[in-house]
Design an enzyme around this catalytic site. Sequence first.
Site, PDB file in Angstrom:
ATOM      1  N   HIS A 137      17.679  75.292  19.204  1.00  0.00           N
ATOM      2  CA  HIS A 137      16.817  74.504  18.331  1.00  0.00           C
ATOM      3  C   HIS A 137      17.166  73.024  18.372  1.00  0.00           C
ATOM      4  O   HIS A 137      16.281  72.169  18.339  1.00  0.00           O
ATOM      5  CB  HIS A 137      16.919  75.023  16.898  1.00  0.00           C
ATOM      6  CG  HIS A 137      16.200  76.308  16.686  1.00  0.00           C
ATOM      7  ND1 HIS A 137      16.563  77.231  15.746  1.00  0.00           N
ATOM      8  CD2 HIS A 137      15.133  76.842  17.320  1.00  0.00           C
ATOM      9  CE1 HIS A 137      15.750  78.269  15.792  1.00  0.00           C
ATOM     10  NE2 HIS A 137      14.884  78.060  16.743  1.00  0.00           N
ATOM     11  N   GLU A 190       6.164  87.564  27.062  1.00  0.00           N
ATOM     12  CA  GLU A 190       7.578  87.231  26.908  1.00  0.00           C
ATOM     13  C   GLU A 190       8.488  88.412  27.226  1.00  0.00           C
ATOM     14  O   GLU A 190       9.704  88.263  27.226  1.00  0.00           O
ATOM     15  CB  GLU A 190       7.854  86.780  25.469  1.00  0.00           C
ATOM     16  CG  GLU A 190       6.947  85.672  24.983  1.00  0.00           C
ATOM     17  CD  GLU A 190       7.011  85.500  23.482  1.00  0.00           C
ATOM     18  OE1 GLU A 190       7.829  84.681  23.016  1.00  0.00           O
ATOM     19  OE2 GLU A 190       6.248  86.181  22.770  1.00  0.00           O
ATOM     20  N   ASN A 240      11.044  81.133  27.834  1.00  0.00           N
ATOM     21  CA  ASN A 240      12.324  81.128  27.126  1.00  0.00           C
ATOM     22  C   ASN A 240      12.814  82.555  26.871  1.00  0.00           C
ATOM     23  O   ASN A 240      13.979  82.892  27.109  1.00  0.00           O
ATOM     24  CB  ASN A 240      12.198  80.396  25.791  1.00  0.00           C
ATOM     25  CG  ASN A 240      11.862  78.929  25.969  1.00  0.00           C
ATOM     26  OD1 ASN A 240      11.668  78.462  27.091  1.00  0.00           O
ATOM     27  ND2 ASN A 240      11.780  78.197  24.890  1.00  0.00           N
ATOM     28  N   ASP A 241      11.925  83.399  26.374  1.00  0.00           N
ATOM     29  CA  ASP A 241      12.292  84.797  26.116  1.00  0.00           C
ATOM     30  C   ASP A 241      12.172  85.655  27.363  1.00  0.00           C
ATOM     31  O   ASP A 241      12.987  86.564  27.577  1.00  0.00           O
ATOM     32  CB  ASP A 241      11.426  85.380  25.001  1.00  0.00           C
ATOM     33  CG  ASP A 241      11.985  85.085  23.615  1.00  0.00           C
ATOM     34  OD1 ASP A 241      13.218  84.997  23.486  1.00  0.00           O
ATOM     35  OD2 ASP A 241      11.196  84.929  22.670  1.00  0.00           O
ATOM     36  N   ARG A 254      19.905  83.287  25.593  1.00  0.00           N
ATOM     37  CA  ARG A 254      19.750  81.891  26.002  1.00  0.00           C
ATOM     38  C   ARG A 254      20.504  80.920  25.102  1.00  0.00           C
ATOM     39  O   ARG A 254      20.684  79.759  25.458  1.00  0.00           O
ATOM     40  CB  ARG A 254      18.267  81.517  26.034  1.00  0.00           C
ATOM     41  CG  ARG A 254      17.570  81.454  24.687  1.00  0.00           C
ATOM     42  CD  ARG A 254      16.103  81.059  24.876  1.00  0.00           C
ATOM     43  NE  ARG A 254      15.422  80.784  23.635  1.00  0.00           N
ATOM     44  CZ  ARG A 254      14.743  81.684  22.936  1.00  0.00           C
ATOM     45  NH1 ARG A 254      14.680  82.921  23.373  1.00  0.00           N
ATOM     46  NH2 ARG A 254      14.134  81.349  21.809  1.00  0.00           N
ATOM     47  N   CYS A 280       3.830  78.068  28.418  1.00  0.00           N
ATOM     48  CA  CYS A 280       4.236  77.156  27.352  1.00  0.00           C
ATOM     49  C   CYS A 280       5.746  77.133  27.155  1.00  0.00           C
ATOM     50  O   CYS A 280       6.247  76.465  26.257  1.00  0.00           O
ATOM     51  CB  CYS A 280       3.553  77.531  26.042  1.00  0.00           C
ATOM     52  SG  CYS A 280       3.963  79.181  25.452  1.00  0.00           S
TER      53      CYS A 280
END
Length: 572
Positions: A190, A432, A455-456, A466, A503
């Site tokens: 984050h 994902e 990301n996932d 991650r 994305c």
Amino acid sequence: MKANFQGIPASSGIAIAKAYKLKVPNLSYTHKTFTDSEMEIQRFENALKQSKQDLKCIRESIRRKLGDDSADIFSAHLLILSDPTLIVPTKERIIHKRLIAEEALDQTRTLLIEMFERMDNRYMKERALDVQDVTNRVIAHLLGVDFPSLAFINEEVIIIANDLTPSETAQFDRKFVKGFVTDRGGATSHSAIIARSLNIPAIVGARDLTHYVSEGSLIMIDGHTGKIKINPSDNDLRMYRREKKMREQQNKKWTVLKDEPTWTEDGQRVKIAGNIGALEDVQAVVESGGEGIGLFRTEFLFMEKNQLPSEEEQFTAYRFVLEKMGHKPVSIRTLDIGGDKELNYLHMPEELNPFLGVRAIRFCLKHETIFRTQLRALLRASMYGQLKIMFPMVATIEEFRQAKALLVEEKKRLIQDGVDVATNIKVGIMVEIPATAIMARQFAKEVDFFSIGTNDLIQYTMAADRLNERVSHLYQPYHPAHLFLISNIIDAARQEEKAVSMCGEMASDPLAIPILLGLGLHELSMNPSSILSARSQIQGLSQSQITSVKHDLLSMHTAEEVLQYMKENNFG
């Protein structure tokens, strides 16, 4: 001391400034006795009052800079200072154990923190940090010690910290905070994502850097490479200042591309949209020439409040974004919580492995009332722009059908109530999960579009968290297995004439962009700060040349082979 360190690049750019070490002041105290417990309780209440005033000032400063949503973080901190589970036991220890306020509060908060830290839930562990931060402020006032605030930094610095929370990064004033480095974290943590939103250089996962940097030392960070120099030489400074100036000049040149469509040099159209997590991010998409919003992370509407946002609050937010983007498409992701994103006010049950638990669409289908409220707000807002709704973390076709059925039900109810709803809403899914990527051909027959969330998808494909720097070497975007899944998704969408975009963080990676185009992906969504550089890069690429390497890429065995091949063919 001159020294070089290496971390994980998290947000591009070069920064040179004095080190500001984020640390808690000396809050040690001496065990003492007293005769008047009422006076000691008054000391405690005065310190609480002063701490609340501090937080209110910080909250208003954040509200002016970043808006209500970010300011609500400090509303949550203020609630802790009014929480009976903190205040009552502290006063009881003062009265019955004859402890001074500092010691009484310290004992109370220690028990609370230990309770949170024993939980196998990442959000609850972060809750422990909130309690620690807030009570440190109270103890500082009791001791008469100044408590530093990042919001009040008034000189150019680079923040050096073990880790940073979203509430800490929300205090940054970009005029003075030129970048940051943390010992912990990964490129998709984050704090890294917030750094890219703020458009400041950042490096994470630098391990023990905080032990080697002295307060006020000159430090240079390169967010492109992850290199860190403590007390750089004059030659280093000249070189990096020259490179920094060149990159700033390049950024100015890119601004002429703001209103241009994106084409490869041989005429292949590529669409570039922006990702947002808060309402104030929309302006950055517009100013960067984004061709829409490819991902609106709605969970931040929920996470930054002390209760569930109402249908009206959500409708107002979604309408604002749609109106701001005009005729451009806006893909809004339904509530994606779970894993490391929790809602404390819902008291969600603990899970042994929350990243594989009740996350995203699974949560929504288990909590229909919350989900239906969001769907109604989205449907009502659909009249104000080009809305696309996407469901996150869909693993089975049954889940998609269930979610879509609820959407259809709410649409019928609204129409029956005389509420206008757009007729052209597209409904898709985030891809994902490897199972979904493998079954893409079956999904493509039912969805309107795919949005690939790398990301996932990477962490589930490689079984590597991650956010864990200890296994960051296994988080490999260029691994042939991951590229094969992306290729399968794109081929399935093309066969059914459905749209497909990406994305995830990979979409803005300069090394990945030629690969993605080579696999046939022509829609990308990224942080607004990356849009113009990506547009410039794509204009220099030849689609026909890149496409010819697709077979070679998918036949390779390692990520290193893929990167080496791209470099040898002048693509990276």
